[in-house]
Structure formats: C-alpha cells, structure tokens
Scaffold this active site. Structure first.
Site, PDB file in Angstrom:
ATOM      1  N   CYS A 178     -77.402  -5.713  13.501  1.00 54.25           N
ATOM      2  CA  CYS A 178     -78.569  -6.233  13.666  1.00 54.25           C
ATOM      3  C   CYS A 178     -79.141  -6.422  14.860  1.00 54.25           C
ATOM      4  O   CYS A 178     -80.259  -6.354  15.174  1.00 54.25           O
ATOM      5  CB  CYS A 178     -78.667  -7.433  13.019  1.00 54.25           C
ATOM      6  SG  CYS A 178     -77.972  -7.369  11.175  1.00 54.25           S
ATOM      7  N   HIS A 192     -84.932 -11.515  14.971  1.00 52.31           N
ATOM      8  CA  HIS A 192     -84.409 -10.843  14.028  1.00 52.31           C
ATOM      9  C   HIS A 192     -84.620 -11.579  12.751  1.00 52.31           C
ATOM     10  O   HIS A 192     -84.404 -12.816  12.783  1.00 52.31           O
ATOM     11  CB  HIS A 192     -82.992 -10.569  14.477  1.00 52.31           C
ATOM     12  CG  HIS A 192     -82.091 -10.009  13.171  1.00 52.31           C
ATOM     13  ND1 HIS A 192     -82.452  -9.059  12.364  1.00 52.31           N
ATOM     14  CD2 HIS A 192     -80.902 -10.639  12.619  1.00 52.31           C
ATOM     15  CE1 HIS A 192     -81.472  -8.789  11.388  1.00 52.31           C
ATOM     16  NE2 HIS A 192     -80.574  -9.627  11.523  1.00 52.31           N
ATOM     17  N   ASN A 213     -83.333  -9.270   5.392  1.00 49.32           N
ATOM     18  CA  ASN A 213     -82.770  -8.774   6.472  1.00 49.32           C
ATOM     19  C   ASN A 213     -82.530  -7.261   6.393  1.00 49.32           C
ATOM     20  O   ASN A 213     -81.554  -6.697   5.567  1.00 49.32           O
ATOM     21  CB  ASN A 213     -81.563  -9.507   6.677  1.00 49.32           C
ATOM     22  CG  ASN A 213     -80.610  -9.091   8.094  1.00 49.32           C
ATOM     23  OD1 ASN A 213     -81.135  -8.114   8.607  1.00 49.32           O
ATOM     24  ND2 ASN A 213     -79.724  -9.800   8.256  1.00 49.32           N
TER      25      ASN A 213
HETATM   26  C1  LIG Z   1     -75.409 -16.682   3.497  1.00 49.17           C
HETATM   27  C2  LIG Z   1     -76.152 -18.043   3.693  1.00 49.17           C
HETATM   28  C3  LIG Z   1     -77.530 -18.011   3.380  1.00 49.17           C
HETATM   29  C4  LIG Z   1     -75.269 -19.064   2.577  1.00 49.17           C
HETATM   30  O1  LIG Z   1     -75.797 -20.261   2.644  1.00 49.17           O
HETATM   31  P1  LIG Z   1     -75.229 -21.683   2.883  1.00 49.17           P
HETATM   32  O2  LIG Z   1     -76.060 -22.806   2.743  1.00 49.17           O
HETATM   33  O3  LIG Z   1     -74.133 -21.424   3.951  1.00 49.17           O
HETATM   34  O4  LIG Z   1     -74.414 -21.472   1.489  1.00 49.17           O
HETATM   35  P2  LIG Z   1     -72.678 -21.594   1.149  1.00 49.17           P
HETATM   36  O5  LIG Z   1     -71.977 -20.129   1.606  1.00 49.17           O
HETATM   37  O6  LIG Z   1     -72.135 -22.829   1.617  1.00 49.17           O
HETATM   38  O7  LIG Z   1     -72.824 -21.568  -0.220  1.00 49.17           O
HETATM   39  C5  LIG Z   1     -73.069 -22.840  -1.114  1.00 49.17           C
HETATM   40  C6  LIG Z   1     -72.796 -22.449  -2.559  1.00 49.17           C
HETATM   41  O8  LIG Z   1     -73.859 -21.418  -2.965  1.00 49.17           O
HETATM   42  C7  LIG Z   1     -73.156 -20.253  -3.557  1.00 49.17           C
HETATM   43  N1  LIG Z   1     -73.790 -18.992  -3.453  1.00 49.17           N
HETATM   44  C8  LIG Z   1     -73.639 -18.273  -2.484  1.00 49.17           C
HETATM   45  N2  LIG Z   1     -74.662 -17.430  -2.595  1.00 49.17           N
HETATM   46  C9  LIG Z   1     -75.315 -17.642  -3.674  1.00 49.17           C
HETATM   47  C10 LIG Z   1     -76.307 -16.800  -4.313  1.00 49.17           C
HETATM   48  N3  LIG Z   1     -77.115 -15.788  -3.870  1.00 49.17           N
HETATM   49  N4  LIG Z   1     -77.087 -17.730  -5.301  1.00 49.17           N
HETATM   50  C11 LIG Z   1     -76.541 -18.805  -5.845  1.00 49.17           C
HETATM   51  N5  LIG Z   1     -75.411 -19.352  -5.058  1.00 49.17           N
HETATM   52  C12 LIG Z   1     -74.870 -18.874  -4.157  1.00 49.17           C
HETATM   53  C13 LIG Z   1     -71.746 -20.569  -3.028  1.00 49.17           C
HETATM   54  O9  LIG Z   1     -70.794 -19.918  -3.853  1.00 49.17           O
HETATM   55  C14 LIG Z   1     -71.469 -22.052  -2.784  1.00 49.17           C
HETATM   56  O10 LIG Z   1     -71.147 -22.567  -4.121  1.00 49.17           O
HETATM   57  P3  LIG Z   1     -69.755 -23.614  -4.121  1.00 49.17           P
HETATM   58  O11 LIG Z   1     -70.444 -24.675  -3.484  1.00 49.17           O
HETATM   59  O12 LIG Z   1     -69.957 -23.931  -5.796  1.00 49.17           O
HETATM   60  O13 LIG Z   1     -68.691 -22.883  -3.693  1.00 49.17           O
HETATM   61  C15 LIG Z   1     -76.024 -18.620   4.980  1.00 49.17           C
HETATM   62  O14 LIG Z   1     -74.782 -19.032   5.446  1.00 49.17           O
HETATM   63  C16 LIG Z   1     -76.478 -17.605   6.015  1.00 49.17           C
HETATM   64  O15 LIG Z   1     -77.713 -17.197   5.812  1.00 49.17           O
HETATM   65  N6  LIG Z   1     -75.822 -17.414   6.915  1.00 49.17           N
HETATM   66  C17 LIG Z   1     -76.025 -16.260   8.078  1.00 49.17           C
HETATM   67  C18 LIG Z   1     -76.351 -14.934   7.469  1.00 49.17           C
HETATM   68  C19 LIG Z   1     -76.794 -14.210   8.383  1.00 49.17           C
HETATM   69  O16 LIG Z   1     -77.875 -14.256   8.995  1.00 49.17           O
HETATM   70  N7  LIG Z   1     -76.228 -12.834   8.190  1.00 49.17           N
HETATM   71  C20 LIG Z   1     -76.834 -11.656   8.759  1.00 49.17           C
HETATM   72  C21 LIG Z   1     -76.769 -11.746  10.247  1.00 49.17           C
HETATM   73  S1  LIG Z   1     -77.298 -10.464  11.320  1.00 49.17           S
END
Ligand SMILES: CC(C)(COP(=O)(O)OP(=O)(O)OC[C@H]1O[C@@H](n2cnc3c(N)ncnc32)[C@H](O)[C@@H]1OP(=O)(O)O)[C@@H](O)C(=O)NCCC(=O)NCCS
Length: 347
Positions: free
Chosen positions: A137, A274, A304
């Site tokens: 990215c 980004h 993204n």
């Molecule tokens: C991926 C992201 C959105 C997840 O958000 P989060 O608040 O950290 O959520 P978590 O991973 O803690 O998951 C929370 C819950 O939602 C669930 N969950 C994950 N994806 C889900 C989705 N698409 N829909 C519904 N539930 C989802 C998980 O399974 C978890 O359930 P649980 O509590 O029963 O275990 C976040 O971590 C993020 O944006 N990270 C950076 C990603 C990024 O920028 N990547 C590219 C970089 S270039």
C-alpha cells in the site's frame, strides 16, 4: 561502515536541493497531470453480506467503507493503469513522446514479466524505460520518490508514476476480516522536470521519506506467489496489529515530512492519506490538527485500493477543483512489509 547506521541515515535524509542556498536554481519534479480509473462494477456492503457473515453497519462503523469497485475480467492491472496514465498525460497536455520512464507500483501485476509498466508503455506508445515496484500500500509513495530521483538526477525529464491494483484477485472471499476492506482501481501522476530555488516555496516534490521494517512482514502478507503453482496466494492480515502500527508510523511520517521542510501543520492545504480505514485517517488528521474538510477521503466509495488509493484520491480532488496550483499537499501511506512513508508536494 556500520550498515544499520547507514540505513538509518538514508531513511531520514532530506533531498539535496532543500539544502541549496537561496537563489540557486535546482531541478524539481513538478506534478504536471493527474488521472484515475475505477472499474465500472460497484459492490455495496449489502451485496457482500449476502455471501459472507458481515453487515453494512459493521463495515461502515469499523472502517467507513460503504462500497468498493471490483474489476471485471478485462479490467486487468495493465488495462486500468493505462487508462489512468492516459488521463494524467491528457491533464498535463503531454504526449507519449514526453514520457522517459514509467514506474508502476503494484502487488497484482498482469504477469510475472514483462513488467506491467511495459504493457502500459506499449499501449501508450511511449519510449524510454519502465519497471514495476512492490511496496504494497506504500507503493505509490515509493514510486513517486523514485520518479523524483530520476528527474532530479537528470536521468529523465518526464516520468509517469502509477499505482494500479486488482486486490479482488488475491482476496479470500470467505474471510470477512479482509474481503470487506479492499477494492480495485488505478491512479497516475505525470512528473515533469521544472526548476526552483531550493526552498519550500518551489513547486514540485519538496521531499519524500521512505521506511520499511521487514521484521513485521507477517502481520500483513500474501501467502503465495505467481512462482508457486500450488499457491497463487491470498491476502492475510492481523487487523489489530496493522491498525496499531498504522497510527503510530503514519503520525511519525507526517511529522518527519514537515520537520524536514521547516513547515508547520498549518502550512498543509491538503492531507491525502492512504485510504485503509476512516478511523486511521481521523487519527492522523487529529494529530495534524487538520479539519476533516482538508483531508481528501475516498475510502467510503473506493475502500482500500492499496497502491492506487493515493493517486485515485489526488485524481478525484483535482477533478472536482479542490486541488489548486501552489497548494501544499501531504501524502502518507503504510502497507505490507511493513512499508511506510510520506511525500510533501507543492502543486
Ligand atoms: C480490520 C479491522 C477493521 C477490524 O476492526 P476491529 O475493530 O479491530 O475488529 P476485530 O478484529 O477486533 O473484530 C471484532 C469482531 O468483529 C468480527 N469481524 C471481523 N470482521 C468482520 C466483518 N467484516 N463483519 C462482521 N464482523 C466482523 C471479528 O470476528 C470479531 O468478532 P469476535 O469479537 O466475536 O471475535 C481493523 O482492525 C483495521 O482496520 N485494521 C487495519 C487494517 C488495515 O488498515 N489494513 C490495510 C493496511 S494497508
């Protein structure tokens, strides 16, 4: 020489011309044209929730994403990159003969080789040279930095810098933790050699800063490659870890860019980060004390698009008249690798 010490020095080095005494004429890479291409097919959150256990409200609340563009079979990396490059050249009033080099940032090329940059070269009818660059990215910032160096060194006078991605082809569409986050597209800028006085008042790329930490390679990666017939690969991510690093590293990158140019946060007209997660964008804007109206946001509609996200955001803000000549634009990105960096540009 101690290699670690040398690497640290290179990481933070200011571009030579910003140290030039006032009055001296220096070469600058001017952003002369900007263009983008988005696939025609739009996939909303509700459509995804029919195939994977998710919901529109979860995706909007956690990421800010409402929809993404997904490429059809004919919309390959080269196809989209070519469209974006054509738009950037037209915007600059430039012809294919003005292009000396094409630098294409992508993790999803059409083929292992030739480089997708050269498929674009053939489609545009350009000469010169070109290559692909892999920094996930952060790829566009890396490519922009290389384009800046080519121009300032005198090796090229016109450089197309492109970010183009079809992440839909490396998604695990059963993994709700990743498949809701990404989209496809391409963006491009045409850099043209110009001159300045070596101060922050010059037009052009004022500085770039690149960083990487390969020890963090396992928090965001593709678990295969084109060289492995058994495993072309899917994107794998530890979202929480990536989130944590993104806020810290991106904040550091914007501070570094401003410090290197002796500028204050107030000098920034536009932050173009980004587009990975609206919560990350909000955190960076807050740190810069920039109101959200001065942040270019596309994540709601594009999701993204990896290396394409910054040039696509630039293309949108340019097309709707937000970006104006003379303004200061701060770009920052983080991606798999980990890679991260920034670029400060006066339009
Ligand atoms: C991926 C992201 C959105 C997840 O958000 P989060 O608040 O950290 O959520 P978590 O991973 O803690 O998951 C929370 C819950 O939602 C669930 N969950 C994950 N994806 C889900 C989705 N698409 N829909 C519904 N539930 C989802 C998980 O399974 C978890 O359930 P649980 O509590 O029963 O275990 C976040 O971590 C993020 O944006 N990270 C950076 C990603 C990024 O920028 N990547 C590219 C970089 S270039």
């Amino acid at each position: 020489m101690d290699l670690a010490a040398e690497t640290a020095t290179l990481d933070s080095r200011r571009p030579a011309e910003t140290d030039a005494p006032a009055g001296r004429v220096v070469v600058r890479a001017i952003v002369a044209g900007i263009g983008g291409y988005l696939p025609e097919r739009i996939v909303g959150n509700d459509e995804l929730s029919r195939t994977v256990d998710t919901s529109d409200s979860w995706i909007r609340e956690r990421t800010g994403i409402h929809q993404r563009h997904i490429a059809q079979p004919h919309e390959t990396c080269a196809f989209m990159a070519t469209r974006a490059a054509q738009a950037a050249l037209a915007d600059a009033g430039a012809a294919p003969g003005d292009v000396d080099a094409i630098l294409l940032a992508t993790a999803t090329p059409d083929q292992a080789f030739p480089a997708t940059a050269l498929r674009v070269q053939a489609a545009l009818g350009c000469g010169g040279f070109g290559f692909d660059l892999s920094a996930a990215c952060s790829g566009f910032i890396y490519a922009l930095s290389m384009g800046d160096l080519l121009i300032r060194s005198g090796q090229a006078r016109g450089v197309l810098v492109i970010g183009a991605e079809v992440y839909s082809r490396i998604m695990n569409w059963q993994d709700r933790g990743t498949c809701v986050l990404f989209g496809d597209g391409a963006g491009a800028v045409f850099l043209r050699a110009g001159t300045g006085e070596g101060t922050g008042a010059d037009r052009g790329i004022l500085s770039t800063h690149l960083h990487a930490d390969g020890k963090l390679g396992d928090i965001l990666y593709v678990d295969g490659a084109v060289g492995r017939a058994d495993k072309p690969g899917h994107l794998v991510m530890n979202g929480k870890e990536v989130f944590r690093h993104a806020v810290v590293r991106l904040s550091g990158a914007v501070d570094e860019a401003l410090a290197a140019n002796g500028m204050d946060h107030a000098a920034v007209d536009w932050l173009v980060p980004h587009q990975a997660n609206m919560r990350i964008v909000d955190a960076i804007a807050k740190r810069l004390a920039l109101p959200v109206e001065r942040v270019v946001v596309t994540i709601d509609r594009h999701a993204n698009t990896s290396a394409a996200s910054i040039p696509l955001a630039l293309a949108e803000a340019h097309a709707d008249g937000r970006l104006q000549r003379g303004q200061v634009v701060l770009l920052s990105a983080l991606g798999g690798g980990l890679t991260w960096g920034s670029a400060l540009i006066r339009l």
